[in-house]
Design a protein around this motif. Structure first.
Motif, mmCIF file in Angstrom:
data_model
loop_
_atom_site.group_PDB
_atom_site.id
_atom_site.type_symbol
_atom_site.label_atom_id
_atom_site.label_comp_id
_atom_site.label_asym_id
_atom_site.label_seq_id
_atom_site.Cartn_x
_atom_site.Cartn_y
_atom_site.Cartn_z
ATOM 1 N N UNK A 1 27.476 -17.653 -23.343
ATOM 2 C CA UNK A 1 26.357 -17.001 -22.657
ATOM 3 C C UNK A 1 25.667 -17.968 -21.698
ATOM 4 N N UNK A 2 25.497 -19.216 -22.146
ATOM 5 C CA UNK A 2 24.811 -20.211 -21.309
ATOM 6 C C UNK A 2 25.622 -20.510 -20.051
ATOM 7 N N UNK A 3 26.920 -20.728 -20.222
ATOM 8 C CA UNK A 3 27.756 -21.091 -19.070
ATOM 9 C C UNK A 3 27.952 -19.885 -18.141
ATOM 10 N N UNK A 4 28.041 -18.693 -18.700
ATOM 11 C CA UNK A 4 28.145 -17.489 -17.860
ATOM 12 C C UNK A 4 26.919 -17.344 -16.974
ATOM 13 N N UNK A 5 25.740 -17.512 -17.571
ATOM 14 C CA UNK A 5 24.500 -17.438 -16.793
ATOM 15 C C UNK A 5 24.457 -18.536 -15.737
#
Length: 259
Positions: free
Chosen positions: A187-191
């Motif tokens: 989720x962090x890297x996607x954002x």
């Protein structure tokens, strides 16, 4: 930036290895300012395509055009100078340098001083402000002085994106950016990818369909080295050929079958 015009195009791109055709007549069109995903089952030819685009492999046939210029026969260093920068599948950072020092190395490359490791910290300190700005962009401000070897995997990938940004890419090629990550890191890297896409173009190979669905403008599906389908996630996910390619079911295609 003119959104929608073509920044990268391949024309009948083909790669053969001793009689085996890994990429077969691929016509790819990447629009400026977009996030374009390249997906497909194992062995579909995605990584070979990436290697052709970044000139780690020489095409057997076809052309590669970047910003209207034929770059088919250019070398990797020439490609990088044009602004095509690849972030590798395996985190490519210097383990025993701090996060700040890693980004600074990327900045040195963009200034043409990549190998001036003998320069004093005082001389290189002028790059610190820019390096800290990049670390802030990827959420690593608090880890600037931490040796990279001590960072969690997801944060190493964020650092790799920061070092890629330091090269001032016009086109970023991301190779499996969320591979091996837990849900929180994904989720962090996607954002983060969505955030850094502002003002640049991203072409990525990715296996996680949730990531693809969430941020991709266009998806190209490869199978056996050929383009099987292309369009938005809504269009591609409903394509019966894509469902069949992903282990024979639509559910497999939509829930993250490994590509």
């Amino acid at each position: 930036m003119i959104l929608g015009d073509t920044i990268l195009e391949t024309r009948d791109l083909t790669k053969q290895f001793k009689g085996f055709t890994a990429v077969n007549g691929v016509n790819l069109r990447v629009c400026r300012g977009s996030i374009h995903a390249l997906i497909g089952p194992n062995g579909a030819g995605k990584t070979t395509c990436f290697n052709l685009l970044t000139k780690f492999l020489v095409p057997s046939a076809g052309r590669i055009v970047f910003n209207g210029i034929d770059i088919t026969h250019e070398r990797p260093a020439q490609i990088a100078r044009r602004g095509i920068i690849r972030s590798f599948q395996i985190s490519a950072v210097f383990a025993h340098l701090t996060a700040l020092q890693n980004v600074r190395v990327g900045l040195q490359r963009s200034l043409g001083t990549a190998y001036h490791f003998w320069k004093s910290d005082r001389t290189l300190a002028e790059l610190n402000d820019r390096a800290m700005d990049l670390l802030t962009q990827v959420g690593l401000t608090d880890f600037a002085d931490v040796p990279t070897v001590e960072l969690a995997y997801g944060r190493k990938r964020a650092l790799e994106i920061a070092t890629t940004l330091a090269m001032e890419p016009e086109l970023m090629l991301l190779d499996e950016p969320t591979q091996g990550m837990g849900h929180e890191d994904v989720d962090r890297v996607t954002a983060l990818i969505k955030k850094v896409s502002s003002g640049r173009t991203i072409l990525m190979v990715e296996h996680n369909m949730n990531v693809i669905a969430g941020i991709s403008d266009t998806i190209t599906v490869l199978q056996r080295g050929e383009v099987l389908a292309e369009g938005s996630y809504a269009e591609v996910s409903k394509n019966p050929l894509v469902a069949e390619a992903y282990m024979g079911s639509a559910d497999a295609a939509l829930t993250g079958a490994h590509a």
